[in-house]
Motif scaffolding. Structure first.
Motif, PDB file in Angstrom:
ATOM      1  N   ALA A  84      -3.303  -0.605   5.431  1.00 47.90           N
ATOM      2  CA  ALA A  84      -3.629  -1.658   4.705  1.00 47.90           C
ATOM      3  C   ALA A  84      -5.013  -1.262   3.952  1.00 47.90           C
ATOM      4  CB  ALA A  84      -3.683  -3.151   5.535  1.00 47.90           C
ATOM      5  N   GLN A  85      -5.636  -0.783   4.806  1.00 48.69           N
ATOM      6  CA  GLN A  85      -7.085  -0.651   4.164  1.00 48.69           C
ATOM      7  C   GLN A  85      -7.055   0.552   2.897  1.00 48.69           C
ATOM      8  OE1 GLN A  85      -9.899  -2.320   5.184  1.00 48.69           O
ATOM      9  NE2 GLN A  85     -11.208  -1.259   3.734  1.00 48.69           N
ATOM     10  N   THR A  86      -6.232   1.344   3.465  1.00 47.41           N
ATOM     11  CA  THR A  86      -5.955   2.436   2.150  1.00 47.41           C
ATOM     12  C   THR A  86      -5.629   1.761   0.918  1.00 47.41           C
ATOM     13  OG1 THR A  86      -5.453   4.239   3.772  1.00 47.41           O
ATOM     14  CG2 THR A  86      -4.793   4.654   1.731  1.00 47.41           C
ATOM     15  N   ARG A  87      -4.362   0.834   0.945  1.00 46.87           N
ATOM     16  CA  ARG A  87      -3.986   0.321  -0.159  1.00 46.87           C
ATOM     17  C   ARG A  87      -5.018  -0.556  -0.627  1.00 46.87           C
ATOM     18  NH1 ARG A  87       1.590   0.476  -0.599  1.00 46.87           N
ATOM     19  NH2 ARG A  87       2.677   1.058   1.031  1.00 46.87           N
ATOM     20  N   ILE A  88      -6.059  -1.314  -0.051  1.00 47.09           N
ATOM     21  CA  ILE A  88      -7.043  -2.112  -0.717  1.00 47.09           C
ATOM     22  C   ILE A  88      -7.921  -1.219  -1.430  1.00 47.09           C
ATOM     23  CG2 ILE A  88      -8.871  -3.615   0.000  1.00 47.09           C
ATOM     24  CD1 ILE A  88      -7.119  -4.670   2.296  1.00 47.09           C
ATOM     25  N   ASN A  89      -8.456  -0.207  -0.701  1.00 47.96           N
ATOM     26  CA  ASN A  89      -9.330   0.799  -1.459  1.00 47.96           C
ATOM     27  C   ASN A  89      -8.827   1.424  -2.527  1.00 47.96           C
ATOM     28  OD1 ASN A  89     -11.013   0.339   0.717  1.00 47.96           O
ATOM     29  ND2 ASN A  89     -10.541   1.991   2.023  1.00 47.96           N
ATOM     30  N   GLU A  90      -7.531   1.819  -2.749  1.00 49.31           N
ATOM     31  CA  GLU A  90      -6.991   2.158  -3.806  1.00 49.31           C
ATOM     32  C   GLU A  90      -6.776   1.433  -4.809  1.00 49.31           C
ATOM     33  OE1 GLU A  90      -3.026   3.901  -2.651  1.00 49.31           O
ATOM     34  OE2 GLU A  90      -3.916   5.668  -1.638  1.00 49.31           O
ATOM     35  N   ALA A  91      -6.434   0.123  -4.516  1.00 46.42           N
ATOM     36  CA  ALA A  91      -6.315  -0.867  -5.478  1.00 46.42           C
ATOM     37  C   ALA A  91      -7.801  -1.304  -6.216  1.00 46.42           C
ATOM     38  CB  ALA A  91      -5.645  -2.117  -4.905  1.00 46.42           C
ATOM     39  N   PHE A  92      -8.875  -1.093  -5.264  1.00 44.05           N
ATOM     40  CA  PHE A  92     -10.248  -1.384  -5.856  1.00 44.05           C
ATOM     41  C   PHE A  92     -10.805  -0.317  -6.564  1.00 44.05           C
ATOM     42  CE2 PHE A  92     -11.614  -4.509  -2.176  1.00 44.05           C
ATOM     43  CZ  PHE A  92     -10.789  -5.546  -2.939  1.00 44.05           C
TER      44      PHE A  92
END
Length: 278
Positions: free
Chosen positions: A149-157
């Motif tokens: 989840a953290q990776t997806r959030i960072n990639e989205a940002f």
């Protein structure tokens, strides 16, 4: 040829491993491993139950043989009491065979009991291992889910995720097309205004034509306004201004009807009255 086949096999295995790495989900792998351990534990428990059942069957057989041995002992004593030594000898002989069977059963019982204890200890160790693996599995799954989840959030940002990349590319294409259409529309307007392009509908006009038409329209308006002023000044008296007394009207001298000039299409000028010259 064998070298070629070996290279093809190596390439195929490498690509297969890479594809499987992409498809593999550690959480599913952990759940599958836990399920296999539960199945193994279940087999061990069934083994313990089977050994315990066999041990119990041996115990029942031993108890039955013990009962028979006691019965033969009593029969031998009764036979001696009535003077039947031969029957007593036969009863004791049978009891001896039963005692031999009982010894064999005791040996089997000891072996089964030892196997049961061994399997019981193995089942307990495996149960502890399964419980520890389950706790570890849930911890790893939770950690992996949080990291994902953290990776997806960072990639989205950061805009490097596949979904956000597609959205960014779509926005960029839309902006490029919009800028291209605006530039094309402005260029066509400039070409139409300069006369380099002709409007097939005839509605587009250049700046000079528009300016000449505007001047002609202004000249027509001024001319019409002058004619209206002349008509109003020559044909009627000025109206009184609001709040001031109106001037007394002057009596106009009778005039003769004027003959019209057919060549000009306008009435001929009026002749002065004879009575005004006296």
């Amino acid at each position: 040829m064998s070298g070629i086949f070996q290279r093809i096999s190596l390439i195929f295995r490498a690509k297969t491993d890479k594809a499987l790495d992409k498809l593999e989900d550690p959480r599913q792998t952990l759940d599958y491993s836990y399920q296999r351990q539960l199945e193994l534990l279940q087999k061990v428990r069934r083994g313990v139950a089977d050994v315990a059942t066999s041990r119990k069957r041996v115990e029942l057989q031993a108890n039955g043989l013990s009962t028979q041995a006691d019965k033969l002992t009593q029969q031998a004593q009764k036979a001696l009491q009535v003077g039947r030594e031969d029957l007593a000898r036969e009863a004791l002989t049978r009891r001896s065979g039963i005692q031999q069977q009982m010894a064999d059963l005791q040996t089997q019982h000891a072996q089964l009991q030892g196997e049961e204890e061994k399997l019981t200890r193995a089942s307990q160790r495996l149960q502890a291992k399964v419980d520890s693996f389950r706790t570890r599995k849930e911890t790893i799954k939770a950690t992996y889910s949080a990291a994902e989840a953290q990776t997806r959030i960072n990639e989205a940002f950061s805009g490097i995720s596949e979904e956000m990349g597609d959205v960014g590319m779509a926005i960029q294409r839309a902006e490029d097309k919009t800028a291209e259409m605006q530039a094309r529309a402005g260029a066509i307007d400039e070409l139409l205004a300069s006369g380099a392009l002709e409007d097939p509908t005839g509605t587009a006009k250049d700046d000079i034509t528009l300016e000449l038409e505007q001047l002609a329209s202004t000249s027509d308006v001024e001319s019409e306004l002058a004619q209206m002023k002349a008509s109003i000044g020559g044909g009627s008296a000025p109206q009184a201004i609001e709040g001031q007394p109106a001037a007394a009207p002057q009596q106009a001298a009778p005039q003769q009807p004027a003959a019209s000039d057919p060549s000009l299409g306008q009435p001929a000028p009026q002749q002065p009255n004879q009575g005004d010259l006296r």
